[in-house]
Design an enzyme around this catalytic site. Sequence first.
Site, short mmCIF file in Angstrom:
data_model
loop_
_atom_site.label_atom_id
_atom_site.label_comp_id
_atom_site.label_asym_id
_atom_site.label_seq_id
_atom_site.Cartn_x
_atom_site.Cartn_y
_atom_site.Cartn_z
N LYS A 32 78.60 16.48 21.66
CA LYS A 32 77.03 15.98 21.82
C LYS A 32 76.60 17.56 21.74
CE LYS A 32 79.42 12.79 24.76
NZ LYS A 32 79.80 11.68 26.21
N GLN B 23 79.07 13.62 32.11
CA GLN B 23 79.88 13.33 31.73
C GLN B 23 81.02 13.45 32.65
OE1 GLN B 23 80.53 13.40 28.48
NE2 GLN B 23 82.70 13.01 28.36
N ASP C 155 73.36 6.95 28.70
CA ASP C 155 74.69 6.53 28.58
C ASP C 155 75.15 4.94 29.02
OD1 ASP C 155 76.73 8.25 28.00
OD2 ASP C 155 77.18 8.68 29.60
#
Length: 294
Positions: A53, A97, A120
Amino acid sequence: MAEIISGTELRSAILDELRTEVAAMRAEHGIVPGLVTILVGENPASVSYVSLKVRTALELGFHEVQDNQPADISEADLLALIARYNADPAIHGILVQLPLPPHIDETKVINAIDPDKDVDGFHPVNLGRLLIGDERFPPCTPAGIREMLIRSGTPIAGAEVVVVGRSNIVGKPIAVMLGQKGTDATVTLVHTRTKDLAGHCRRADILIVAAGVPGLVRPEWIKPGATVIDVGVNRIGFNEKTGKPMLSGDVAFAEACKVAGKITPVPGGVGPMTIAMLMKNTVLSAKWHLATNR
Ligand code: L34
């Protein structure tokens, strides 16, 4: 033999589109999308995904803050960190994450992220918007799946879709998204307590498998000509020569290729699309912040 839907190839097309948008934003407004990736601890899979990412964000010319925290960071300190990025005008996207260490409550952490920076798409506000058809930030893996279906020319309207797995980050949102007015699939969500899993799968024109069980879907479960989307990224051991982890999907790929019409590989399928969609959501967020002067 099934046509392979390559996530790697589709990703580069999407990133090219985004690169143009970032350049235009920089030229016209003097800003670039800002993304912070927060990684707690050193779970090997998470380390690998987060580095991908970070690398992709930098390639696109984003302002990227890589914020790695020790596994023993307290929940309060993590919440305080998120509050700081919520207030930082150079940051348009905040990613924490998952999974988090067991002493930290994931729900609390997700709830602490400003929904306007929740690239997200895991915050209840954004999932609620998704449910009522007012999509803001679609979760990245489901968004990637939808994009693969569209860009591979798979008809969705009226199709029988079967989703295997009901997680908050894949199964539930993709089922909602594809059944939404305008997308118009007929969706069945199946899970570990479903009677006759195979029978449901065999009816699917589009079979989406996010169960986390390597090789779960056998070729007999697939309707001939169906499109099969394999979301599994299971680490099944290490390559003896390279020492790198070996990945396997939730579908018995080689055999499935003989039955399916189109299929996504692992690696090189849904994974790369997840990352592309995170970048897309971050660009979207930067544009929204520009347009609303926030
Ligand atoms: N907050 N947590 C948050 N957001 C996410 O969107 C994720 N996810 C899932 C796990 N936790 C998260 C990801 O990023 C899964 N996931 C993810 C991202 C990328 C890839 C796989 C899963 C990926 O790029 N997979 C490559 C192989 C990478 C490797 O070699 O390890 C592939 O080709 O499938």
